[in-house]
Design a protein around this motif. Structure first.
Motif, PDB file in Angstrom:
ATOM      1  N   UNK A 163       9.469  -6.724  -8.180  1.00  0.00           N
ATOM      2  CA  UNK A 163       8.641  -5.567  -8.517  1.00  0.00           C
ATOM      3  C   UNK A 163       7.194  -5.778  -8.054  1.00  0.00           C
ATOM      4  N   UNK A 164       6.642  -6.931  -8.399  1.00  0.00           N
ATOM      5  CA  UNK A 164       5.241  -7.194  -8.076  1.00  0.00           C
ATOM      6  C   UNK A 164       5.033  -7.277  -6.569  1.00  0.00           C
ATOM      7  N   UNK A 165       5.968  -7.906  -5.866  1.00  0.00           N
ATOM      8  CA  UNK A 165       5.794  -8.055  -4.427  1.00  0.00           C
ATOM      9  C   UNK A 165       5.869  -6.694  -3.735  1.00  0.00           C
ATOM     10  N   UNK A 166       6.711  -5.799  -4.259  1.00  0.00           N
ATOM     11  CA  UNK A 166       6.723  -4.441  -3.721  1.00  0.00           C
ATOM     12  C   UNK A 166       5.369  -3.771  -3.892  1.00  0.00           C
ATOM     13  N   UNK A 167       4.836  -3.837  -5.105  1.00  0.00           N
ATOM     14  CA  UNK A 167       3.551  -3.192  -5.378  1.00  0.00           C
ATOM     15  C   UNK A 167       2.430  -3.853  -4.575  1.00  0.00           C
ATOM     16  N   UNK A 168       2.404  -5.194  -4.559  1.00  0.00           N
ATOM     17  CA  UNK A 168       1.306  -5.908  -3.893  1.00  0.00           C
ATOM     18  C   UNK A 168       1.323  -5.661  -2.387  1.00  0.00           C
TER      19      UNK A 168
END
Lengths: 206, 206, 206
Positions: C119-124
């Motif tokens: 999730x975080x890597x998608x957003x970042x």
């Protein structure tokens, strides 16, 4: 001491001077001077080392931090002697750029990188320290100063190094050529207004 | 749970509160609150871990992200109860600084770093999260606030830890000393105006 | 070519277009266009790779830099044909976001990360390139634009991918779902004013 270490020391010292001068414009205390000087001095090389997955140069050898701190102290006690701190920043920054670009090139060569990476590491090492300094201190980034060559000088210098290396010249010569091209273009841009055509919009700027 | 993990959790939660408070000033939605809270909360430790070439702490243990998100939710639903969000940010940020600096010190000690690196990691872990928060949100960085101690508190706290460790004191004591010095100086600066002499130019400021 | 490489190429090209358009607003020269285009194009993926401790994607394959440079040249010679560069940036940025988020998701899946990291890597990956572009160029970050979905779109898209993967769907389908959700929400927000309730302070904003 290797050519890379020497260039790193010179670049750290000179960029630290510019960082401390920007700190003097923000009226910080001595610890603030050292903080901004260190970010400016090691910022570009840190980005370079992290991206190339090398040990970060100043972690491996903390003397670099001491060098940057000395530069901060020098500026803290002498900056009031300058007539125009802003113009001094511009000229010292030009010198810093001219040592940081070959430092980036040398690091990429030491990693046996292909030439596009050598080019990019030269530009990134040269430009990112000053960019961080300006972003942190809320100054308009020098990199973006209209109508002056900046990134272009770094790019041309790194390009000169790549050409010289491709022609089979030894590394020290390539690094000297890199520094000379970078400095000459930047000084020419500041002193004589050399520039590339900039983008000019035909319709009113939106 | 190790002292390092505990400090990291505390620092993440408290910095996330400040990030969410800044997001409330920018009138973002709840996802924006979580985004800014997370950048603030894990920014300093991420820089620390990348530079020290350790696995990034919140990738190894995503609970940190959950803690930061909880802090963002708390602020989203309670910030309107505050009288002055700006003053609240200042005070919570002081607390966050006082746990983040020892967290940086503890990480560097865990890597058996030499003392200048311990010092720098304390300062960087303490200052970079808040710096990113302010740069991303277009606020004047707290780090640069004129006439207040900020980086200086982090530096003194990390220095206290180094001195205590050098004197052979155990790590937990050094970390407590570090937090106490950082917090005392920052609170003293905010409440009583403690400060170091700042750079004052003699000629008119250019 | 793997799905990840394809997404990375698309994301690099489209983000580079937005970077070059922002450079055109700052009236830089062609090297400045390439510089800002490259920072925007590879910034998010670089942060992703450094944090996940993977080799940085464009160092392993410098073709990405060539793609970003081509985009910069295209914009340099055609931007004057646009009626409103700002609105064009908004729409192309929406497209870039919709390819960068699945690119981040794919990289995290390739590292066998747990779902919060996916999730975080998608957003970042989706948000950091544009954020760097705006910070470097002194524009108000799009990420913070009031009353529009932005981070929320990236979050929902990455969330859709996580849900699809958890339901046992194949990766390509999850990536397509991710891109579709991200793009639909962002376009809906720009065109029809879709939004989440933002934080509204009851007392006057301080």
């Amino acid at each position: 001491m290797s050519a890379l270490a020497l260039l790193d020391y010179a670049s750290v010292f000179v960029f630290a001077l510019t960082g401390a001068l920007v700190a003097s414009r923000a009226q910080l205390d001595i610890v603030g001077f050292v903080f901004i000087a260190c970010i400016t001095a090691v910022g570009g090389g840190t980005v370079r080392d992290v991206i190339l997955d090398r040990p970060v140069f100043w972690v491996a050898n903390p003397n670099f931090i001491i060098v940057a701190s000395v530069a901060a102290f020098v500026v803290f006690f002498t900056a009031h002697l300058l007539e125009s701190r802003y113009r001094t920043i511009l000229w010292i920054d030009a010198l810093a750029l001219a040592v940081a670009v070959p430092a980036g090139v040398a690091a990429a060569v030491a990693m046996e990188s292909v030439w596009p990476i050598i080019l990019i590491m030269g530009v990134a090492t040269g430009c990112f320290g000053g960019l961080m300094r300006d972003v942190v201190c809320n100054e308009v980034p020098l990199v973006l100063k209209q109508g002056e060559l900046y990134v272009t000088c770094a790019f041309a210098g790194a390009g000169a190094a790549v050409v010289l290396l491709t022609l089979g010249q030894p590394l020290p010569l390539a690094l000297i050529g890199c520094a000379a091209v970078t400095l000459a273009l930047r000084v020419g841009s500041m002193a004589f207004g050399w520039r590339l055509p900039v983008y000019k919009s035909r319709p009113p700027r939106v």
